[in-house]
Each structure stands twice: as structure tokens, then as C-alpha cells.
Design a protein around this motif. Structure first.
Motif, short mmCIF file in Angstrom:
data_model
loop_
_atom_site.label_atom_id
_atom_site.label_comp_id
_atom_site.label_asym_id
_atom_site.label_seq_id
_atom_site.Cartn_x
_atom_site.Cartn_y
_atom_site.Cartn_z
N HIS A 161 42.64 38.16 43.74
CA HIS A 161 42.78 37.01 44.65
C HIS A 161 42.68 37.44 46.10
CE1 HIS A 161 46.78 38.75 44.40
NE2 HIS A 161 46.98 38.23 45.60
N HIS A 172 42.02 41.36 46.19
CA HIS A 172 42.89 42.49 45.83
C HIS A 172 43.80 42.07 44.67
CE1 HIS A 172 45.41 39.87 48.27
NE2 HIS A 172 46.44 40.37 47.60
N ASP A 179 47.86 42.25 43.37
CA ASP A 179 49.20 42.52 43.89
C ASP A 179 49.85 43.66 43.11
OD1 ASP A 179 48.87 40.57 45.73
OD2 ASP A 179 50.32 39.16 44.89
FE LIG Z 1 48.10 39.17 47.06
#
Ligand SMILES: [Fe+2]
Ligand SMILES: O=C(O)CCC(=O)C(=O)O
Length: 483
Positions: free
Chosen positions: A449, A379, A381
């Protein structure tokens, strides 16, 4: 207390006697949940328990509402299957209590438990049944195979068991049939009939399988290859799993000179007195690890502050926040006002990164706890859609992530950067920092990540997400897309 419950109780106590920490072994965790969810109920409802049934039932009913629900057992079984997939663990090995990756003829121990917790035939049946009920024959078959093998070799049925050899044969036969392996389905069904010759349904199945094989004899020799059920949202699965399997150890080609260690002071008076050891892990995207960013005491304190507030983690989906299978953890938000130590922590993050981390330029501290099998699949952030709830703070997108590892783990749980192709192991008390956005404000897609599933242990991290606004003079923008 009845004799059966005593035996059951002694068995449970002996299994858990030398684990001084909360459960950290996934096999033990699964069996503990199973004992509380179904085994205990089966003992209570058994015929043998009838002499002491009232006392037994009263005791059970007093605590029944606090015991794990079926949903928890299902979740624990799914966690075992996730670990099996991501770490390529062998089901036979898992049932014996060992964590081995088998690739071709190579066998690697991913973790050496101090004590082997082996699973029973009924334990394996329950894992297989969870997969079977979801139509997932890829996972159902090896677990039911193991169950059949164990029922056959031990033969004995225990009071607390939900299933018998016949149940395991019945399910395995049908799973093989569904997966296209009619000859296995036939021989298992015949074996079933040896034990229950009057079962009409099974007799009909045997006839059906015989007929199918007579019509197309090739079915007898063709080993059907069952595909692992696909997870549509995860195209990057192979890279992700490969990075998780390294458990965060880096291949030697990462030992290049521009990746170095230093004492970071960032010209801050605060850090001049106590520099932080910085390890540059990757350049594009820029990822650094600050060792011993917190002390053991601070890490423990943060975990303790968050613990009462932990709830199932959610992710942004459109404008809503929802729990999803691809992020399994518990989390809590801690305001600075929760403890003066959190203010000190903010000062330290600001000194190291040179960024303004006062609200609304950064979010509150998000403390995350991953249990066994807990994970967060690949995903970003930062927000990738203008309608993301992240913009509600009105301070722009998440420009950087500062993530502190508040615990160690026994195995698994690395942080994997998919496109950048490296993973960072959990280093207790260290903090990982990276930029999510380019200087242009555009999201850096190389920051994709993930948190690898925890194989053994209890993982804690804390996220401080820093936003774009407030950093204008601290990280000047640039129109060059690569910056
Ligand atoms: Fe993350
Ligand atoms: O726990 C990790 O290693 C990564 C966590 C993460 O990526 C997140 O919480 O956004």
C-alpha cells in the motif's frame, strides 16, 4: 525601508492575504519558499537597493539563518514535479494556477482553487533549473518552456528574479540538445544571440547544431521522446498513480454485497454503549474503515501533542533507519504517558479489534504529517527481512495496522492498495484497519500500500501497529496459507 523592498513586501502580503490556514496550495507554498530563499536575497543584493542597503541588509541578516535553505527550495520544486507526474498535471495549467489533468483531449479539474495563484517566469525557471541540474530533462523542458513563454510575453525583469529570458533560453536550448532535439536547441540558441550577440559560447553552439543538422537532416524532423526518469524501486508505478488519480473514489464494481456497512460492537460492553460505524472496504486482504473513530477534538489534541516532536520520517533499511525520497513526511512517536486520552484511545482500539495493544504487543502511536507533495510510495508495514529493526521489540512481526485519519485534505493523499487495486480517500476522524500477516504468520503480499502525494492541504494520520505476540488467543494461527 527602501521602495523596492516595500514593493516586494506588498507583493508577498497580497499573495498570502486570504489564506487563513497554513499554506495548502502547492503553487503558493513553492513561491513562498522561493520568495524567502532566493527572491528576497536578490532584492537585497540588487543595485536599486543601494541607497538603503545597510538597513536592508541588517534586517535580512537578522533572520537569514531562519529562512528556508536552498535544499528546501529544491524539495518544494521536486514536490511540484511529483504532483505533476502522479496526477498527470499540465505544466502550463499549473503555471496559471489550475490543477488540470489532460489526457488526450479530455481535461479534468482535480481541484478548483478559490483563488488562482499564477507563477512567474522566474518561478518556472527555478523549478526547471532544479530538474536541469539533476540531468532530468524530462521535467526541465516543460518548466523552462513555460518560463521562456512567460519571459517573452511579459518581457519585464523584476529585481527579485534570479533569471532572465536569456538564462531560460540558454538552459532550454541545452536541455533540448541533451534530449536529442537539435532543431529546437538551434532555434532557441539563435533567439538567445538576438539578445546577446557577443556570446561566444552560444555562437559556437549554433555552429555545432547547424553542423549536426547538416550531417543528419532527419534530426530536424524527429521529435525525440524523452522518457520520464525511472524510479528503480517502484515497479508498480502505473497502478499506484492510477489509484492516486481516482482520489480514492471507488469504481462501481466495488459496490458488491459482501462489502457492507454495520454498527460494530464486537460484543464489547464499551462499544455496546457507543457502537462504531464500520465499512468493509475489501475482503482479501481484509480492510475496514471505522467512521468517526475519534472526535474533532481528539484529532486536534493528538496533532497538538505530536507537533513539537515531529521530525523527518525514516524507513527501515537493513538494520538502520534512514530518510528517503520515497517517504516524505514528518513523524513523532507518542507514548501513552503523554496524555490520558491516549490510554482511552488504546482501549477503544482494543475493543474494536479484539487485540491486545499494550506495549510490547503494539508500538507507541506514530503520528505522521504530510505537507504538500508528501507521500509514502508502495511498501509493506510488516517486516520482510529477519534483520528488520521491527523485531527489536521482541514481540514478533506487525500483524495488523490501525491507522487513524487525523485531518481531511483538500485534494490527493488517498491510501492506495496496489495489488488489491483500490484506494481509500482521506476521511477525517475515521480509522482504517487491515491484517498485514496471514494466520500462518506469513506476510500478506496483497497488503502492499501507499500514501498518495498530498495535492492540496495538510494531511495527518496516526498509526498503531499491532504485533503478533499477545494475540495468540485473539487471532488464533492457522497453517493454511490462505487464511
Ligand atoms: Fe504503511
Ligand atoms: O498515510 C497513509 O495513507 C498511509 C500511511 C502508511 O502507509 C504508513 O505510514 O505506513
Amino acid at each position: 525601508m527602501g521602495i523596492i523592498l516595500c514593493i516586494f513586501y506588498d507583493k508577498v502580503v497580497s499573495l498570502h492575504e486570504d489564506s487563513e490556514t497554513p499554506v495548502s496550495n502547492p503553487l503558493l507554498a513553492f513561491t513562498l519558499i522561493k520568495r524567502l530563499q532566493s527572491d528576497w536575497r536578490n532584492v537585497v543584493h540588487s543595485l536599486e537597493a543601494s541607497e538603503n542597503i545597510r538597513a536592508l541588509k541588517d534586517g535580512y541578516e537578522n533572520v537569514e539563518q531562519d529562512l528556508p535553505a536552498f535544499e528546501d527550495l529544491e524539495g518544494a520544486a521536486r514536490a511540484l514535479m511529483r504532483l505533476q507526474d502522479v496526477y498527470m498535471l499540465n505544466v502550463k495549467g499549473l503555471a496559471r494556477g489550475v490543477f488540470q489533468r489532460v489526457t488526450g483531449s479530455a481535461v479534468t479539474d482535480l481541484y478548483n482553487p478559490r483563488r488562482l495563484f499564477s507563477l512567474t517566469a522566474d518561478d518556472c525557471f527555478q523549478v526547471g533549473k532544479v530538474a536541469y541540474d539533476m540531468g532530468d530533462y524530462y521535467h526541465a523542458i516543460p518548466w523552462l518552456e513555460e518560463s521562456v513563454r512567460l519571459f517573452r510575453s511579459h518581457g519585464k525583469w523584476n529585481t527579485e528574479d534570479e533569471a532572465s529570458l536569456e538564462d531560460a533560453l540558454d538552459h532550454l536550448a541545452f536541455a533540448y540538445f541533451q534530449a536529442g532535439n537539435v532543431s529546437c536547441a538551434l532555434s532557441l540558441s539563435r533567439e538567445f544571440l538576438l539578445y546577446s550577440p557577443d556570446n561566444k559560447r552560444m555562437a559556437r553552439n549554433v555552429l555545432k547544431y547547424e553542423k549536426l543538422l547538416a550531417e543528419s537532416p532527419t534530426q530536424a524532423v524527429v521529435e525525440a521522446v524523452i522518457q520520464r526518469p525511472n524510479v528503480p524501486h517502484l515497479q508498480t508505478r502505473d497502478t499506484y498513480e492510477g489509484l492516486c488519480q481516482t482520489l480514492g473514489s471507488q469504481p462501481t464494481h466495488y459496490q458488491i454485497p459482501s462489502l457492507h456497512c454495520s454498527y460494530e460492537t464486537n460484543s464489547s460492553p464499551y462499544l455496546l454503549l457507543q457502537p462504531v460505524r464500520k465499512e468493509v472496504i475489501h475482503l482479501e486482504p481484509y480492510v475496514v474503515l471505522y467512521h468517526d473513530f475519534v472526535s474533532d477534538l481528539e484529532a486536534q489534541k493528538i496533532r497538538g501533542l505530536a507537533e513539537p516532536w515531529l521530525q523527518r520520517s525514516v524507513v527501515a533499511s537493513g538494520e538502520k533507519q534512514l530518510p528517503v525520497e520515497y517517504r516524505i513526511s514528518k513523524s513523532a512517536w507518542l507514548k501513552d504517558t503523554a496524555d490520558p486520552m491516549l490510554v482511552t484511545l488504546d482501549h477503544r482500539i482494543a475493543a474494536l479489534t479484539g487485540l491486545d495493544v499494550q506495549p510490547p504487543y503494539a508500538e507507541y502511536l506514530q503520528v505522521v504529517n504530510y505537507g504538500i507533495g508528501g507521500h509514502y510510495e508502495p511498501h509493506f508495514d510488516h517486516a520482510t527481512s529477519p534483520s528488520s529493526p521491527l523485531y527489536r521489540m521482541k514481540s514478533g512481526n506487525r500483524v495488523a495496522t490501525f491507522m487513524i485519519y487525523l485531518s481531511s485534505v483538500e485534494a490527493g493523499g488517498a491510501t492506495a492498495f496496489i495489488y488489491a487495486n483500490f484506494s481509500v480517500p482521506v476521511v477525517k476522524n475515521a480509522a482504517l484497519f487491515w491484517w498485514n500477516l496471514h494466520r500462518s504468520g506469513e506476510g500478506d503480499s496483497d497488503t502492499l500500500h501507499a500514501a498518495c502525494p498530498v495535492l492540496v492541504g495538510d494531511k495527518w494520520v496516526a498509526n498503531k501497529w499491532i504485533h503478533e505476540y499477545g494475540q495468540e488467543f485473539r487471532r488464533p494461527c492457522s497453517s493454511s496459507p490462505g487464511d
